[in-house]
Design an enzyme around this catalytic site. Structure first.
Site, PDB file in Angstrom:
ATOM      1  N   GLU A  27     -10.825 -22.711  13.333  1.00  0.00           N
ATOM      2  CA  GLU A  27     -11.046 -24.127  13.582  1.00  0.00           C
ATOM      3  C   GLU A  27     -10.000 -24.614  14.595  1.00  0.00           C
ATOM      4  O   GLU A  27      -8.826 -24.289  14.438  1.00  0.00           O
ATOM      5  CB  GLU A  27     -10.908 -24.944  12.291  1.00  0.00           C
ATOM      6  CG  GLU A  27     -11.280 -26.394  12.505  1.00  0.00           C
ATOM      7  CD  GLU A  27     -11.227 -27.232  11.222  1.00  0.00           C
ATOM      8  OE1 GLU A  27     -10.845 -26.716  10.158  1.00  0.00           O
ATOM      9  OE2 GLU A  27     -11.592 -28.405  11.311  1.00  0.00           O
ATOM     10  N   GLY A  61      -1.314 -26.677   8.549  1.00  0.00           N
ATOM     11  CA  GLY A  61      -0.943 -26.495   7.151  1.00  0.00           C
ATOM     12  C   GLY A  61      -1.675 -25.328   6.499  1.00  0.00           C
ATOM     13  O   GLY A  61      -1.051 -24.441   5.925  1.00  0.00           O
ATOM     14  N   GLU A 102      -7.618 -27.502   0.382  1.00  0.00           N
ATOM     15  CA  GLU A 102      -8.423 -26.430   0.983  1.00  0.00           C
ATOM     16  C   GLU A 102      -9.510 -25.973   0.011  1.00  0.00           C
ATOM     17  O   GLU A 102     -10.632 -25.687   0.424  1.00  0.00           O
ATOM     18  CB  GLU A 102      -7.538 -25.246   1.390  1.00  0.00           C
ATOM     19  CG  GLU A 102      -6.380 -25.605   2.323  1.00  0.00           C
ATOM     20  CD  GLU A 102      -6.764 -26.392   3.562  1.00  0.00           C
ATOM     21  OE1 GLU A 102      -7.918 -26.284   4.017  1.00  0.00           O
ATOM     22  OE2 GLU A 102      -5.903 -27.152   4.067  1.00  0.00           O
TER      23      GLU A 102
HETATM   24  N1  ARG Z   1      -9.298 -27.764   8.389  1.00  0.00           N
HETATM   25  C1  ARG Z   1      -7.874 -27.600   8.268  1.00  0.00           C
HETATM   26  C2  ARG Z   1      -7.462 -28.555   7.164  1.00  0.00           C
HETATM   27  O1  ARG Z   1      -7.663 -28.299   6.054  1.00  0.00           O
HETATM   28  C3  ARG Z   1      -7.128 -27.901   9.516  1.00  0.00           C
HETATM   29  C4  ARG Z   1      -7.317 -26.937  10.639  1.00  0.00           C
HETATM   30  C5  ARG Z   1      -6.920 -27.515  11.923  1.00  0.00           C
HETATM   31  N2  ARG Z   1      -6.646 -26.530  12.908  1.00  0.00           N
HETATM   32  C6  ARG Z   1      -6.604 -26.794  14.224  1.00  0.00           C
HETATM   33  N3  ARG Z   1      -6.258 -25.843  15.028  1.00  0.00           N
HETATM   34  N4  ARG Z   1      -6.903 -27.927  14.719  1.00  0.00           N
HETATM   35  O2  ARG Z   1      -7.062 -29.652   7.306  1.00  0.00           O
HETATM   36 ZN    ZN Z   2      -8.735 -30.324   5.645  1.00  0.00          ZN
END
Ligand code: ARG
Ligand code: ZN
Length: 879
Positions: free
Chosen positions: A127, A266, A303
């Site tokens: 992501e 995180g 998460e």
């Molecule tokens: N989805 C992740 C969270 O639990 C954040 C990941 C974001 N990573 C990034 N490279 N923008 O919040």
């Molecule tokens: Zn998140």
């Protein structure tokens, strides 16, 4: 590409893809520098798209090896492959398979996006757009596929993890071995993950509400197994809570968490295989503070909760990021509230919102919770999307009520499971479940800026009426000069001067349930049968993300502090009085006068400590923790002189510390804990208060405080007490401080997460010598810019938690941070970009400092090459 040239991506331009990818079969041969990835994609025309035109797959720094269509190698004129794109020129108009082989170098991957190595462990971060750094793909969240992943590695990499359930594993020739993972749930590419390494783990079996057995495990570096137990326990509590509160059960046979030391953010909610920054996994009494434990609990839960809010239902496009993040933050906040103290959790969350989101919303980087345009999506993982996004869920819940909220959530899960959804679809579920028109509420997602809510009240003793007028305005933000009124639920109560809560009676039942909804620019309500002059308690529990402007006197506020039945507003009242006192002190210093602290606050705090400190230490710790320098700066708003704020705040703390000296010393003794360390909320609350007491005591009497702090430092049996003492000692220049810092270093020199605390603490010292110290620490053998946690500890703390030194009058703090950003940018643009947001409030500074900040920003902006990530932030900051 420079941000100036980078295309702007707009929500209104959303188009579905021309093709869908039903299944993805990956074969990954792990190798430190030449990892082979063979991806077989089953494609078919998307009924919602325009199949037949050429098919372009995203790539990023990929080395193309070969391609085949339905098993036959592609002719050279049938495709074009570059590091950034694979284009199939005449794609079939019926289902077909495309097999593409790429080669990637995980060891050279310093951006920590895609496949990389952390301390030797292979791991991934996809992501928002990292999957395209592994293989060519339609790398966007609305393409959902079923993945099967075969991983192959040498014997030095015995552990091979993937998404979903384990399918097969075995030995191969030459000591190599393989594992196959199958994830039956269609998912977008950003949720893909693999891990390869030689790790320790702890595990357990979780039985779901319907009786399914799930093997849950937490993987960590060798030697750190025992430090993973708390995370494993938090995970299982989160799983149970989601069943009980949201009716959501886990859906695979295994749930794995892997902790790595090099991680940009995180943690990441990859399906069935969460990958974590080890800071949010590893904990022991000796190495982690109580807040570390609380953060671990929250992030583990966050998460995990994504499995339903993010994974089973994902986002149609990245503009909808708050659909999963705001909602999931709300869910983790609720979980922690249930696990600990709800009011204390609420206060802590509002502190974060105000210190991280309010400045963002008031400055050049302001954007709506659902942005309409972006150049670099990774710059939109912001406090606005996350924290304000969570507040909007809370506002929604307040507006429709708890039962309708739960029904709306159930409908959302039922209707959108397995799809990529939008904010409109989400809100529609609550409109339907509650039978209410939520179109006005949805403005919250479109409009940036924090509404200012003003309240004016008038009591008519003869008529026994209280007339309350609420009004709202929102200041302009970038690209949004005109603002509309928001729907603001104002939870409220009336406290009589005698201290009792007065009934809320209005002719039209406007405040039924204790909530008055302000949905226009202004609203007046008349309360009847008000037996005594009331003090209004407004925005109870912080019922909406607004800035409240009250026309109450300090004495009125002290009535709320003493008697409000809403704990949040009780705390807020003390904070507001303290803020006013410090702001007046800043003004006095500017006028050449001296700092005056009215006796009222000290007296009120004294009474409060007598009555509540030992009964509710966690809450008392929040009360005793005065507004920070950034809070005061926000209140002042413009022409900020950080030195004046620092001096004023210090003087106020000194006066309070002296006025309360006897009580503080007594409490410090009373709050000592005999029992063995436990991170539970009760013990943590006592330690928080005791450390707060020590700080205030030292502010009033440095010699006495220092002696206590040194004794505490030497006798500490846990990190909270040790670090609490060290941070008090760090404020007093001299031999004792340096000796304590050295002792701490000697004890923890081999413990990276604790060394981060050591670096962060030194970077936060509010003294002129700190810049030199930080520069010296840059070349400390333990320092490295290639570890994000280490960089954030030293440079991030200096830039974000040391206002007087970052914003030095001579501009040297800004110049230094700019240098580091430029040095880091080529290796890790995401971390560099995050650091550059430290400048987001530069326009509020006094002219001299403002000019230095602008010069630093312009110097960054002019550098070449510059990543799109950093260019985007500095260009917007300068606009
Ligand atoms: N989805 C992740 C969270 O639990 C954040 C990941 C974001 N990573 C990034 N490279 N923008 O919040
Ligand atoms: Zn998140």
């Amino acid at each position: 590409m420079r941000a100036d040239n980078a295309p702007v991506i707009r929500l209104e331009d959303y188009q579905p893809t021309d093709y869908l990818i039903d299944t993805v079969s990956l074969a990954i041969g792990l190798h430190p520098t030449e990892t082979r990835v063979t991806a077989t994609l089953a494609l078919r025309p998307n009924p919602a798209g325009h199949a037949g035109a050429s098919l372009a797959l995203d790539g990023d720094e990929l080395v193309f090896v070969s391609a085949a269509l339905d098993g036959s190698p592609l002719a050279a004129d049938a495709y074009t492959a570059s590091p950034e794109k694979f284009v199939l020129h005449r794609p079939p108009q019926q289902p077909f398979t495309l097999t593409i082989e790429t080669c990637v170098n995980p060891t050279a991957n310093t951006k920590l996006m895609g496949l990389y190595r952390s301390n030797g462990t292979y791991c991934t971060q996809c992501e928002a757009d990292g999957f395209r750094r592994i293989t060519y793909f339609l790398d966007r969240p609305d393409v959902l596929s079923v993945y099967t992943t075969r991983i192959e590695a040498d014997a030095d990499t015995p552990l091979l993890l993937g998404n979903g359930n384990p399918a097969e594993a075995g030995a191969l020739a030459d000591g190599r071995h393989f594992a196959v993972w199958h994830d039956p749930f269609p998912k977008p590419s950003y949720l893909f993950a693999i891990v390869g390494g030689d790790l320790d783990h702890v595990e357990d079996v979780f039985t779901t509400a319907s009786g399914r057995k799930v093997k849950v495990a937490v993987y960590v570096e060798r030697g750190k197994r025992e430090r993973a137990r708390y995370a494993l326990d938090a995970l299982q509590r989160a799983m149970r809570w989601d069943e009980e509160v949201f009716g959501r059960e886990y859906d695979l046979d295994v749930f794995n968490i892997v902790a790595v030391s090099a991680f940009n953010m995180g943690a990441m909610e990859n399906k069935g295989l969460n990958i974590f920054n080890d800071k949010y996994v590893l904990a022991s009494a000796d190495t982690a503070t109580d807040s570390d434990y609380a953060n671990i609990e929250a992030v583990i839960a966050h998460e995990y909760f994504h499995n339903w809010t993010g994974n089973r239902i994902t986002c149609r496009d990245w503009f909808q990021l708050c659909l999963k993040e705001g909602l999931t933050v709300f869910r983790d906040q609720e979980f922690s509230s249930d696990a600990r103290s709800r009011p204390v959790k609420r206060i802590a969350d509002v502190r974060v919102l105000r210190s991280a989101q309010f400045p963002e919303d008031a400055g050049p980087l302001a954007h709506p919770v659902r942005p309409r345009a972006y150049k670099e999506i990774n710059n939109f993982y912001t406090a606005t999307v996350y924290e304000k996004g969570a507040e909007l869920i809370r506002v929604l819940k307040t507006l429709v009520g708890g039962q309708h909220f739960r029904r709306g959530m159930d409908l959302y899960f039922e209707r959108h499971d397995g799809t990529a959804a939008t904010i409109e679809e989400f809100i529609a579920c609550f409109a339907e479940a509650s039978g209410r028109d939520l179109s006005a509420f949805s403005q919250w997602y479109e409009q940036a800026g924090t509404p200012r809510l003003s309240a004016r009240g008038r009591y008519d003793a003869g008529a026994k009426t209280y007339t309350l007028t609420l009004a709202q305005t929102t200041l302009p933000t970038p690209d949004q000069p005109e603002k509309r009124p928001m729907v603001i639920p104002v939870a409220l109560g009336l406290i009589g001067e005698s201290g009792r809560e007065l009934p809320l009676t209005t002719a039209d039942g406007a405040t039924d349930g204790g909530v008055l909804v302000l949905d226009g620019a202004e609203r007046t309500v008349i309360f009847t049968d008000v037996e005594e002059r009331p003090v209004p308690s407004l925005l109870r529990g912080f019922s909406a993300p607004a800035i409240l402007d009250l026309d109450l006197t300090d004495d009125d506020l002290l009535v709320l502090f003493a008697h409000d039945t809403d704990a949040f507003n009780q705390w807020q009242a003390a904070q507001t009085v303290a803020t006013r006192i410090i702001v007046r002190a800043v003004e006095a210093l500017h006028a050449g006068g001296t700092v005056q602290v009215p006796v009222g606050l000290a007296q009120a705090l004294g009474h409060f400590l007598d009555a509540r400190a030992l009964r509710d230490p966690a809450f008392a710790a929040q009360v005793l923790s005065l507004p920070g320098e950034a809070d005061i700066a926000r209140e002042i708003g413009e022409n900020i002189d950080p030195e004046a704020i620092f001096t004023a705040r210090k003087a106020v703390r000194e006066t309070l510390g002296q006025a309360l000296a006897g009580k503080l010393a007594h409490l410090y003794g009373e709050l000592a804990i005999d029992a063995p360390y436990s991170p539970d909320a009760a013990q943590a609350g006592k330690r928080a208060l005791r450390n707060g007491v020590l700080g205030l005591l030292t502010a009033g009497d440095a010699a006495r405080g220092e002696a206590l702090a040194r004794a505490q430092f030497d006798a500490a049996t846990n990190m909270t007490d040790r670090l609490g003492a060290l941070s008090v000692l760090s404020l007093v220049a001299g031999e004792a401080r340096e000796a304590a810092l050295q002792a701490f270093y000697d004890r923890y020199r081999d413990d990276p997460l604790v060394l981060d605390k050591w670096f962060a603490l030194q970077a936060s010292i509010p003294e002129a010598g700190t810049l030199e110290r930080v520069k010296r620490l840059l070349s400390h053998p333990a320092f490295s810019l290639s570890n994000p946690n280490r960089t954030r500890a030293l440079i991030g703390s200096f830039a974000m938690a040391n206002l007087t030194q970052f914003a030095r009058a001579d501009g040297a703090g800004f110049a230094f941070v700019a240098d580091v950003i430029l040095q880091l940018d080529p290796a890790n643009p995401q971390v560099a970009s995050r650091l550059s947001t430290a400048f987001r409030t530069w326009k509020t500074l006094e002219p001299g400092r403002r000019a230095h900040a602008e010069a630093a920003l312009r110097r960054i902006a002019a550098a070449t090459p510059l990543s799109q990530d950093v260019a985007d932030i500095v260009t917007r900051s300068l606009a």
